[in-house]
Design a protein around this motif. Structure first.
Motif, short mmCIF file in Angstrom:
data_model
loop_
_atom_site.label_atom_id
_atom_site.label_comp_id
_atom_site.label_asym_id
_atom_site.label_seq_id
_atom_site.Cartn_x
_atom_site.Cartn_y
_atom_site.Cartn_z
N ARG A 112 0.82 -1.21 0.00
CA ARG A 112 0.00 0.00 0.00
C ARG A 112 0.86 1.26 0.00
NH1 ARG A 112 -3.33 -2.63 4.30
NH2 ARG A 112 -5.11 -3.59 3.28
N TRP A 115 2.56 1.85 -3.34
CA TRP A 115 1.64 2.42 -4.34
C TRP A 115 1.32 3.88 -4.03
CZ3 TRP A 115 0.67 1.37 -9.07
CH2 TRP A 115 0.79 0.07 -9.55
N THR A 119 1.90 6.83 -6.59
CA THR A 119 0.80 7.72 -6.96
C THR A 119 1.25 9.18 -6.90
OG1 THR A 119 -0.86 6.16 -6.16
CG2 THR A 119 -1.53 8.47 -6.35
N THR A 196 -2.93 -6.00 -8.15
CA THR A 196 -3.19 -4.58 -7.91
C THR A 196 -3.30 -3.82 -9.23
OG1 THR A 196 -1.95 -4.72 -5.84
CG2 THR A 196 -2.36 -2.53 -6.71
N MET A 199 -6.74 -4.54 -10.70
CA MET A 199 -7.84 -3.87 -9.99
C MET A 199 -7.97 -2.42 -10.42
SD MET A 199 -7.94 -5.31 -6.07
CE MET A 199 -6.30 -4.73 -5.65
N MET A 200 -6.87 -1.83 -10.87
CA MET A 200 -6.90 -0.42 -11.29
C MET A 200 -7.16 -0.26 -12.78
SD MET A 200 -4.05 1.50 -8.94
CE MET A 200 -2.67 0.40 -9.27
N ILE A 228 -7.75 4.73 -14.73
CA ILE A 228 -8.03 4.42 -13.32
C ILE A 228 -9.30 5.16 -12.91
CG2 ILE A 228 -7.16 4.51 -10.96
CD1 ILE A 228 -4.34 4.60 -12.09
N SER A 229 -10.21 4.46 -12.28
CA SER A 229 -11.49 5.07 -11.90
C SER A 229 -11.27 6.18 -10.87
CB SER A 229 -12.43 4.02 -11.32
OG SER A 229 -11.98 3.60 -10.05
N ARG A 232 -10.99 4.82 -7.36
CA ARG A 232 -9.70 4.19 -7.05
C ARG A 232 -8.63 5.24 -6.83
NH1 ARG A 232 -8.61 -0.64 -5.14
NH2 ARG A 232 -10.21 -1.47 -6.54
N LYS A 233 -8.63 6.30 -7.65
CA LYS A 233 -7.65 7.38 -7.47
C LYS A 233 -7.82 8.04 -6.11
CE LYS A 233 -6.93 8.59 -12.34
NZ LYS A 233 -7.15 9.61 -13.40
N LEU A 235 -8.93 6.63 -3.39
CA LEU A 235 -8.39 5.72 -2.38
C LEU A 235 -6.86 5.77 -2.34
CD1 LEU A 235 -10.64 2.56 -2.87
CD2 LEU A 235 -10.60 4.07 -0.88
N LEU A 236 -6.23 5.81 -3.52
CA LEU A 236 -4.78 5.86 -3.57
C LEU A 236 -4.25 7.16 -2.95
CD1 LEU A 236 -4.17 4.44 -7.15
CD2 LEU A 236 -3.45 3.36 -5.02
#
Length: 241
Positions: A112, A115, A119, A196, A199-200, A228-229, A232-233, A235-236
């Protein structure tokens, strides 16, 4: 890349010979002797480490190289895949390689925070495409047939960017796979990093390269940042706070 700390971990660029030696040691542990040796691609890349601040141990590492279409043929992945289509990709690209986590750890926070740091760097540098080779351990396809079948069914690269066969030894999904994977088996066999990516919204080549030197099967993996949705962005980026 700016250092990022969260909980017991810090992500930062390797600064010293000791940092780089520790990263190579971890790579050797994860990929075998060949992975623990620096190569020409290391010299052209930035080495990143994830460090446990309590023990000062290096628990994960990867290297990254900023490229454009003209430079793409000099990438690590271009040794194994024909990336002619991607040379026309509109935007800067970041190749990730030798991504590995200490196999003795099972803490999802390591991946995590890695990533999260990526990001932040992607946002800062305006990266449009992340790519690299996602590795399955060993050179026998049998343990991964369901995983490869799932990649074939749901996650192949768009035709306009699709990597073509270049390596001598490959496992071609179209020739050798059924079309109904066991989803439980497929997901269990999928490497965490590749999971991962997928999922993105990531995608893969239509074949796996059999890499005897690294003792892996690997697939070219791309992730278009624009795909990337928004959820999701969010969350990142929340990991950065």
């Amino acid at each position: 890349m700016k250092p990022l700390s969260k909980g017991r971990y810090t992500v930062r660029v390797a600064q010293s010979g000791a940092d780089r030696a520790a990263a190579l040691t971890l790579r050797g542990l994860c990929f075998g002797a060949a992975g623990g040796v620096a190569d020409a691609f290391d010299a052209a890349a930035t080495q990143v480490i994830v460090e446990n601040v309590q023990t000062c141990a290096i628990v994960a590492t990867f290297r990254m190289a900023l490229l454009d279409g003209v430079q793409l043929p000099q990438s690590y992945a271009a040794q194994f895949y024909d990336l002619s289509a991607l040379t026309a990709y509109p935007g800067s690209m970041l190749e990730l390689g030798r991504f590995c986590i200490d196999p003795a750890l099972s803490d999802p926070d390591v991946l995590r925070i890695a990533w999260a740091a990526l990001t932040a760097y992607v946002d800062e540098a305006g990266i449009k495409l992340l790519f690299g080779c996602s590795s399955f351990q060993g050179t026998q396809a049998a343990p991964y047939l369901d995983a490869f079948a799932l990649l074939k069914a749901r996650h192949l690269a768009p035709a306009r960017w699709s990597p073509q066969i270049k390596a001598e030894h490959v496992f071609d999904y179209a020739l050798e796979l059924h079309d109904k994977p066991d989803l439980k088996q497929a997901n269990a066999a999928m490497p965490p990093l590749l999971r991962t990516y997928l999922m993105m919204g990531g995608w893969v080549s239509d074949h796996a390269v059999i890499d005897h030197q690294m003792n892996t099967l690997h697939v070219f993996t791309g992730l278009e940042i624009g795909s990337i949705s928004p959820a999701r962005k969010t969350l990142l980026r929340a990991l950065l706070s």
